[in-house]
Design a protein around this motif. Structure first.
Motif, PDB file in Angstrom:
ATOM      1  N   THR A 148     -11.839  -4.011  -2.261  1.00  0.00           N
ATOM      2  CA  THR A 148     -12.606  -2.924  -2.879  1.00  0.00           C
ATOM      3  C   THR A 148     -13.505  -2.155  -1.921  1.00  0.00           C
ATOM      4  OG1 THR A 148     -14.337  -4.471  -3.562  1.00  0.00           O
ATOM      5  CG2 THR A 148     -12.572  -4.013  -5.151  1.00  0.00           C
ATOM      6  N   THR A 149     -13.860  -2.755  -0.781  1.00  0.00           N
ATOM      7  CA  THR A 149     -14.733  -2.028   0.144  1.00  0.00           C
ATOM      8  C   THR A 149     -13.999  -1.468   1.360  1.00  0.00           C
ATOM      9  OG1 THR A 149     -15.382  -4.012   1.374  1.00  0.00           O
ATOM     10  CG2 THR A 149     -16.761  -3.384  -0.503  1.00  0.00           C
ATOM     11  N   HIS A 150     -12.862  -2.054   1.704  1.00  0.00           N
ATOM     12  CA  HIS A 150     -12.166  -1.603   2.913  1.00  0.00           C
ATOM     13  C   HIS A 150     -10.798  -0.982   2.652  1.00  0.00           C
ATOM     14  CE1 HIS A 150     -15.151  -3.424   5.492  1.00  0.00           C
ATOM     15  NE2 HIS A 150     -14.997  -4.575   4.882  1.00  0.00           N
ATOM     16  N   LEU A 151     -10.092  -1.479   1.644  1.00  0.00           N
ATOM     17  CA  LEU A 151      -8.697  -1.054   1.497  1.00  0.00           C
ATOM     18  C   LEU A 151      -8.515   0.065   0.477  1.00  0.00           C
ATOM     19  CD1 LEU A 151      -6.066  -1.686   2.834  1.00  0.00           C
ATOM     20  CD2 LEU A 151      -5.673  -3.484   1.167  1.00  0.00           C
ATOM     21  N   THR A 152      -8.877  -0.165  -0.781  1.00  0.00           N
ATOM     22  CA  THR A 152      -8.625   0.865  -1.799  1.00  0.00           C
ATOM     23  C   THR A 152      -9.403   2.163  -1.561  1.00  0.00           C
ATOM     24  OG1 THR A 152     -10.190  -0.216  -3.300  1.00  0.00           O
ATOM     25  CG2 THR A 152      -7.857  -0.714  -3.597  1.00  0.00           C
ATOM     26  N   PRO A 153     -10.631   2.108  -1.021  1.00  0.00           N
ATOM     27  CA  PRO A 153     -11.313   3.389  -0.788  1.00  0.00           C
ATOM     28  C   PRO A 153     -10.947   4.062   0.542  1.00  0.00           C
ATOM     29  CG  PRO A 153     -12.836   1.598  -0.357  1.00  0.00           C
ATOM     30  CD  PRO A 153     -11.551   0.976  -0.846  1.00  0.00           C
ATOM     31  N   ALA A 154     -10.039   3.481   1.294  1.00  0.00           N
ATOM     32  CA  ALA A 154      -9.666   4.066   2.585  1.00  0.00           C
ATOM     33  C   ALA A 154      -9.045   5.447   2.369  1.00  0.00           C
ATOM     34  CB  ALA A 154      -8.685   3.153   3.318  1.00  0.00           C
ATOM     35  N   PRO A 155      -9.275   6.356   3.299  1.00  0.00           N
ATOM     36  CA  PRO A 155      -8.704   7.701   3.168  1.00  0.00           C
ATOM     37  C   PRO A 155      -7.182   7.642   3.020  1.00  0.00           C
ATOM     38  CG  PRO A 155     -10.236   7.600   5.003  1.00  0.00           C
ATOM     39  CD  PRO A 155     -10.054   6.197   4.515  1.00  0.00           C
ATOM     40  N   ASN A 156      -6.657   8.471   2.117  1.00  0.00           N
ATOM     41  CA  ASN A 156      -5.221   8.651   1.916  1.00  0.00           C
ATOM     42  C   ASN A 156      -4.543   7.520   1.152  1.00  0.00           C
ATOM     43  OD1 ASN A 156      -2.867  10.249   2.204  1.00  0.00           O
ATOM     44  ND2 ASN A 156      -2.224   9.062   3.979  1.00  0.00           N
ATOM     45  N   VAL A 207       0.837  -1.194   0.000  1.00  0.00           N
ATOM     46  CA  VAL A 207       0.000   0.000   0.000  1.00  0.00           C
ATOM     47  C   VAL A 207       0.876   1.249   0.000  1.00  0.00           C
ATOM     48  CG1 VAL A 207      -1.801   1.265   1.254  1.00  0.00           C
ATOM     49  CG2 VAL A 207      -1.778  -1.244   1.286  1.00  0.00           C
ATOM     50  N   SER A 208       0.561   2.152  -0.912  1.00  0.00           N
ATOM     51  CA  SER A 208       1.198   3.471  -0.932  1.00  0.00           C
ATOM     52  C   SER A 208       0.166   4.507  -0.535  1.00  0.00           C
ATOM     53  CB  SER A 208       1.729   3.797  -2.331  1.00  0.00           C
ATOM     54  OG  SER A 208       2.755   2.907  -2.686  1.00  0.00           O
ATOM     55  N   ALA A 264      -3.229   5.806  -1.945  1.00  0.00           N
ATOM     56  CA  ALA A 264      -2.933   6.185  -3.332  1.00  0.00           C
ATOM     57  C   ALA A 264      -2.980   4.972  -4.246  1.00  0.00           C
ATOM     58  CB  ALA A 264      -1.568   6.864  -3.411  1.00  0.00           C
ATOM     59  N   SER A 265      -2.397   3.849  -3.796  1.00  0.00           N
ATOM     60  CA  SER A 265      -2.408   2.642  -4.623  1.00  0.00           C
ATOM     61  C   SER A 265      -2.234   1.408  -3.754  1.00  0.00           C
ATOM     62  CB  SER A 265      -1.297   2.683  -5.679  1.00  0.00           C
ATOM     63  OG  SER A 265      -0.030   2.560  -5.071  1.00  0.00           O
ATOM     64  N   VAL A 266      -2.737   0.293  -4.291  1.00  0.00           N
ATOM     65  CA  VAL A 266      -2.605  -1.002  -3.632  1.00  0.00           C
ATOM     66  C   VAL A 266      -2.196  -2.011  -4.692  1.00  0.00           C
ATOM     67  CG1 VAL A 266      -3.755  -2.830  -2.318  1.00  0.00           C
ATOM     68  CG2 VAL A 266      -4.418  -0.439  -1.961  1.00  0.00           C
ATOM     69  N   LYS A 267      -1.095  -2.699  -4.454  1.00  0.00           N
ATOM     70  CA  LYS A 267      -0.641  -3.777  -5.328  1.00  0.00           C
ATOM     71  C   LYS A 267      -0.696  -5.058  -4.515  1.00  0.00           C
ATOM     72  CE  LYS A 267       2.436  -0.730  -7.844  1.00  0.00           C
ATOM     73  NZ  LYS A 267       3.809  -0.388  -8.186  1.00  0.00           N
ATOM     74  N   THR A 268      -1.257  -6.112  -5.103  1.00  0.00           N
ATOM     75  CA  THR A 268      -1.429  -7.348  -4.349  1.00  0.00           C
ATOM     76  C   THR A 268      -0.699  -8.509  -5.007  1.00  0.00           C
ATOM     77  OG1 THR A 268      -3.472  -7.901  -5.510  1.00  0.00           O
ATOM     78  CG2 THR A 268      -3.677  -6.629  -3.469  1.00  0.00           C
ATOM     79  N   SER A 269      -0.300  -9.447  -4.182  1.00  0.00           N
ATOM     80  CA  SER A 269       0.311 -10.698  -4.643  1.00  0.00           C
ATOM     81  C   SER A 269      -0.317 -11.843  -3.869  1.00  0.00           C
ATOM     82  CB  SER A 269       1.823 -10.696  -4.419  1.00  0.00           C
ATOM     83  OG  SER A 269       2.448  -9.759  -5.272  1.00  0.00           O
ATOM     84  N   ASN A 272      10.126   1.232   4.618  1.00  0.00           N
ATOM     85  CA  ASN A 272      10.932   2.333   4.120  1.00  0.00           C
ATOM     86  C   ASN A 272      11.073   2.145   2.619  1.00  0.00           C
ATOM     87  OD1 ASN A 272      12.741   4.436   3.887  1.00  0.00           O
ATOM     88  ND2 ASN A 272      14.508   3.151   4.371  1.00  0.00           N
ATOM     89  N   GLY A 273      10.816   3.170   1.839  1.00  0.00           N
ATOM     90  CA  GLY A 273      10.965   3.061   0.392  1.00  0.00           C
ATOM     91  C   GLY A 273       9.696   3.471  -0.322  1.00  0.00           C
ATOM     92  N   GLU A 274       9.516   2.939  -1.528  1.00  0.00           N
ATOM     93  CA  GLU A 274       8.377   3.332  -2.368  1.00  0.00           C
ATOM     94  C   GLU A 274       7.039   2.905  -1.781  1.00  0.00           C
ATOM     95  OE1 GLU A 274       8.563   2.477  -6.555  1.00  0.00           O
ATOM     96  OE2 GLU A 274      10.752   2.469  -6.462  1.00  0.00           O
ATOM     97  N   ILE A 275       7.001   1.780  -1.147  1.00  0.00           N
ATOM     98  CA  ILE A 275       5.774   1.254  -0.559  1.00  0.00           C
ATOM     99  C   ILE A 275       5.734   1.676   0.907  1.00  0.00           C
ATOM    100  CG2 ILE A 275       4.481  -0.856  -0.023  1.00  0.00           C
ATOM    101  CD1 ILE A 275       4.808  -0.265  -3.041  1.00  0.00           C
ATOM    102  N   ASP A 276       4.578   2.136   1.360  1.00  0.00           N
ATOM    103  CA  ASP A 276       4.465   2.594   2.749  1.00  0.00           C
ATOM    104  C   ASP A 276       4.149   1.458   3.720  1.00  0.00           C
ATOM    105  OD1 ASP A 276       4.910   5.426   2.331  1.00  0.00           O
ATOM    106  OD2 ASP A 276       3.001   5.404   1.267  1.00  0.00           O
ATOM    107  N   PHE A 277       3.278   0.528   3.296  1.00  0.00           N
ATOM    108  CA  PHE A 277       2.878  -0.574   4.167  1.00  0.00           C
ATOM    109  C   PHE A 277       2.790  -1.868   3.374  1.00  0.00           C
ATOM    110  CE2 PHE A 277       1.215   3.070   6.437  1.00  0.00           C
ATOM    111  CZ  PHE A 277       1.481   2.771   7.763  1.00  0.00           C
ATOM    112  N   ILE A 278       3.094  -2.973   4.039  1.00  0.00           N
ATOM    113  CA  ILE A 278       2.786  -4.289   3.495  1.00  0.00           C
ATOM    114  C   ILE A 278       1.828  -4.947   4.479  1.00  0.00           C
ATOM    115  CG2 ILE A 278       4.797  -5.451   4.507  1.00  0.00           C
ATOM    116  CD1 ILE A 278       4.826  -7.174   1.879  1.00  0.00           C
ATOM    117  N   LEU A 279       0.774  -5.524   3.926  1.00  0.00           N
ATOM    118  CA  LEU A 279      -0.257  -6.158   4.733  1.00  0.00           C
ATOM    119  C   LEU A 279      -0.341  -7.633   4.400  1.00  0.00           C
ATOM    120  CD1 LEU A 279      -3.134  -3.578   4.047  1.00  0.00           C
ATOM    121  CD2 LEU A 279      -1.389  -3.471   5.839  1.00  0.00           C
TER     122      LEU A 279
END
Length: 155
Positions: free
Chosen positions: A123-131, A71-72, A133-138, A101-108
């Motif tokens: 889509t209901t809890h993570l990407t629309p959360a305030p602030n 998550v960024s 910017a982007s979510v990449k998943t694996s 630390n780096g380009e990504i702010d959090f890993i969940l």
């Protein structure tokens, strides 16, 4: 707190088997039960032992899907970081949240019962959360190593 050899043995043994009785633990570290229990209590009070947990099999309990989400955020101001951490703390399927630390702010680390459930969390809890910017998943294919705790040297 400085840990001697016996403290490190106690920590290693309890990390491997938190259900070990005090009598068995004392025997394994070469103490009688009362001083062993005093050491365990001191380790708990010092915060070296944070708790005792059962290691559950997620797949057998209906959560066969594990996904890591990177998550960024738009802002890294402390109040925005804290707000995001508080938000993810309220989502039970998010089992771990680490600020990086780096380009990504959090890993969940997220568990789900199926891909549809994961998509709903995303889509209901993570990407629309305030602030956010982007979510990449694996999606996890398999886990080759999963050891809780830390390596405790007893030398």
């Amino acid at each position: 707190m400085a840990f001697d050899r016996i403290d490190r043995q106690i920590l290693a043994l309890l990390q491997d088997d938190g259900r070990m009785t005090n009598v068995d633990l004392a025997e394994r570290v070469g103490l009688t039960a009362p001083p062993c229990l005093r050491r365990v209590r001191a380790l708990e009070e010092a915060g070296a032992i944070r708790g005792y947990h059962a290691d559950l099999d997620a797949a057998r309990l209906g959560f066969p899907i594990t996904v890591f989400a990177m998550v960024s955020l738009r802002s890294q101001a402390e109040h925005d970081l804290a707000a995001f951490e508080n938000h993810v703390a309220s989502i039970p399927e998010i089992r771990e949240c680490h600020m990086l630390n780096g380009e990504i702010d959090f890993i969940l680390k997220i568990v789900a019962s199926d891909l549809k459930s994961f998509q709903e969390i995303l889509t209901t809890h993570l990407t629309p959360a305030p602030n956010v910017a982007s979510v990449k998943t694996s999606l996890t294919i398999r886990t080759a190593k999963q050891i809780s705790g830390i390596p405790v040297s007893v030398d």
